[in-house]
Enzyme design. Structure first.
Site, PDB file in Angstrom:
ATOM      1  N   GLY A   1      22.829 -26.240  12.394  1.00 16.64           N
ATOM      2  CA  GLY A   1      22.601 -26.504  10.978  1.00 16.64           C
ATOM      3  C   GLY A   1      22.035 -27.894  10.816  1.00 16.64           C
TER       4      GLY A   1
ATOM      5  N   HIS B   1      22.805  -7.678   4.333  1.00 16.37           N
ATOM      6  CA  HIS B   1      23.674  -6.540   4.645  1.00 16.37           C
ATOM      7  C   HIS B   1      23.096  -5.665   5.757  1.00 16.37           C
ATOM      8  CE1 HIS B   1      26.358  -7.263   1.246  1.00 16.37           C
ATOM      9  NE2 HIS B   1      25.284  -7.501   0.516  1.00 16.37           N
TER      10      HIS B   1
ATOM     11  N   GLU C   1      31.934 -23.884  14.306  1.00 16.62           N
ATOM     12  CA  GLU C   1      30.839 -24.404  15.137  1.00 16.62           C
ATOM     13  C   GLU C   1      30.427 -25.799  14.703  1.00 16.62           C
ATOM     14  OE1 GLU C   1      26.116 -23.355  15.928  1.00 16.62           O
ATOM     15  OE2 GLU C   1      27.520 -21.732  15.468  1.00 16.62           O
TER      16      GLU C   1
ATOM     17  N   GLU D   1      19.348 -31.483   6.829  1.00 13.79           N
ATOM     18  CA  GLU D   1      18.797 -31.100   5.525  1.00 13.79           C
ATOM     19  C   GLU D   1      19.452 -29.822   4.992  1.00 13.79           C
ATOM     20  OE1 GLU D   1      16.257 -33.834   7.612  1.00 13.79           O
ATOM     21  OE2 GLU D   1      17.081 -31.900   8.238  1.00 13.79           O
TER      22      GLU D   1
ATOM     23  N   THR E   1      19.047 -17.213  17.099  1.00  7.15           N
ATOM     24  CA  THR E   1      17.822 -17.923  16.755  1.00  7.15           C
ATOM     25  C   THR E   1      16.573 -17.240  17.306  1.00  7.15           C
ATOM     26  OG1 THR E   1      19.049 -20.002  16.744  1.00  7.15           O
ATOM     27  CG2 THR E   1      16.663 -20.153  16.903  1.00  7.15           C
TER      28      THR E   1
ATOM     29  N   ALA F   1      23.058 -15.032  20.772  1.00  7.26           N
ATOM     30  CA  ALA F   1      21.602 -14.927  20.602  1.00  7.26           C
ATOM     31  C   ALA F   1      21.277 -14.571  19.160  1.00  7.26           C
ATOM     32  CB  ALA F   1      21.042 -13.889  21.567  1.00  7.26           C
TER      33      ALA F   1
END
Length: 389
Positions: A376, A191, A254, A379, A138, A136
């Site tokens: 991803g 960070h 991924e 673009e 996004t 989780a």
């Protein structure tokens, strides 16, 4: 003479023999016997039955890169690429993505960042399919831009309390264990992000809604809400403030398996379309007699084979420990776009049938659309490539 034989390939690469091809054949048999006969129903139901995932676990598919001490196969990223390509060839993108999120996008955080105790507790069940995972990250305003997440985790004594919302979470409805990204220090930028393990049923964790998708219909996707979700401090994955780097570190794996899934789907679409144009009669012959169709399929087949070669060359280098961020970004961009290019032409050559819900190519075209977005967007990948050039 069978002039289509050279276009229907995808059975392996020169360097990917032996145990890799044994895995390929095993996965392909599983797909033919236990996925294809039933997946139309799963598309209607919106999820994959748990016994199917447990059967994958029994066969060793859910622990390909994990060590034997947890019940895994101890193989490498080349093996995961083979697995993802064959799931892509199944023609059911929802089955592929639900499985790959568990194996290569969510559970990896438990294995790589988890403590010895966390791995001992969770990895055996993850590998058998008893414990299904989701990641989780996004949110409504944060996709590829991970630093923009707003979900907050504040320390309260021996606990952390999570508040926020997550969107487009694959396996979000039915997962048993969530790997959640949250900001522990909003002022610290990259960070200030940490990762946490949250179990299904934890008070304050709610599945707000199951999402209705254009494609990948048999994979469940959810919006999650965390409201005062209290978890023990020992549920943190890795060190506080290192979550962003954990997420970035896994993006290469991924994106590689997503590219493999795309290549598998593209090859399956070409194979399906070859069978169609060789038998579909038109203008006193069959569609295969038309030069424009033959040449278009030949060029698409050439591109798919080029993509496959690039894919496995990159996987091989990753398995050898090389930093392949630029090449992985290229592979992901190329294969995601290529899958959509292939599906467009294959739907076209199926004619009206390609527009019908009863046609597998119609489903595959819908499933393929997100391959240039998820993991991803193209673009973003191109910008990564440019920055490393």
């Amino acid at each position: 003479m069978d002039n289509t034989r050279g276009l229907a390939r995808g059975t392996g690469l020169p360097w990917a023999g032996g145990e890799y091809e044994l895995l390929r054949h095993q996965v392909r048999r599983f797909v033919e016997k236990e996925i294809k006969p039933h997946a139309d129903r799963w598309e209607e139901d919106g999820f994959i039955p748990r016994p199917v995932l447990r059967r994958m676990g029994e066969l060793g598919f859910l622990g390909i890169q994990y060590p034997a001490e947890y019940g895994g196969a101890g193989m490498d990223v080349v093996a995961s690429t083979v697995f993802a390509e064959e799931l892509g060839r199944s023609t059911y993108g929802g089955v592929a993505i639900a499985t790959l999120v568990h194996t290569d996008m969510a559970s990896v955080h438990v294995f790589h960042q988890g403590t010895k105790a966390q791995r001992a507790r969770w990895m055996p069940g993850i590998i058998t399919g008893e414990v299904i995972t989701a990641v989780a990250i996004t949110e409504a305003d944060a996709g590829s831009d991970v630093k923009a997440i707003r979900t907050r985790a504040r320390r309260d004594g021996s606990d952390y309390v999570l508040d926020g919302e997550k969107l487009y979470i694959t396996n979000g409805v039915y997962a048993d264990l969530y790997c959640v990204a949250a900001k522990t220090d909003p002022s610290a930028g990259s960070h200030g992000i940490s990762m946490f393990l949250v179990e299904k049923g934890t008070p304050g964790l709610k599945v707000a809604r199951a999402l209705d998708k254009h494609g990948w219909r048999c994979s469940d996707t959810a919006e999650l809400v965390f409201e005062g979700c209290r978890i023990p401090a020992e549920n943190m994955l890795g060190m506080e403030g290192q979550g962003f780097y954990s997420i970035m570190g896994n993006f290469q794996n991924e994106r590689l398996v997503l590219a493999a899934m795309a290549i598998g789907a593209a090859q399956a679409a070409i194979d399906m379309t070859l069978a169609w144009v060789r038998t579909r009669r038109a203008f006193g012959g069959v569609l295969w007699d038309m030069q424009a169709i033959r040449e278009r399929l030949a060029m698409l087949s050439t591109k798919v084979e080029a993509g496959r070669q690039f894919l496995y060359a990159t996987a091989w280098r990753m398995a050898a420990g090389e930093d392949c961020m630029r090449d992985v970004s290229m592979v992901k961009a190329f294969c995601g776009e290529l899958a959509n290019e292939v599906m467009y032409s294959c739907v076209q050559f199926h004619g009206a049938m390609g527009f019908m819900r009863e046609s597998p190519i119609e489903r595959m075209a819908r499933d393929a659309r997100v391959l240039s977005i998820g993991g991803g967007a193209t673009e973003v990948m191109l910008d990564v490539i440019a920055s490393l050039s």
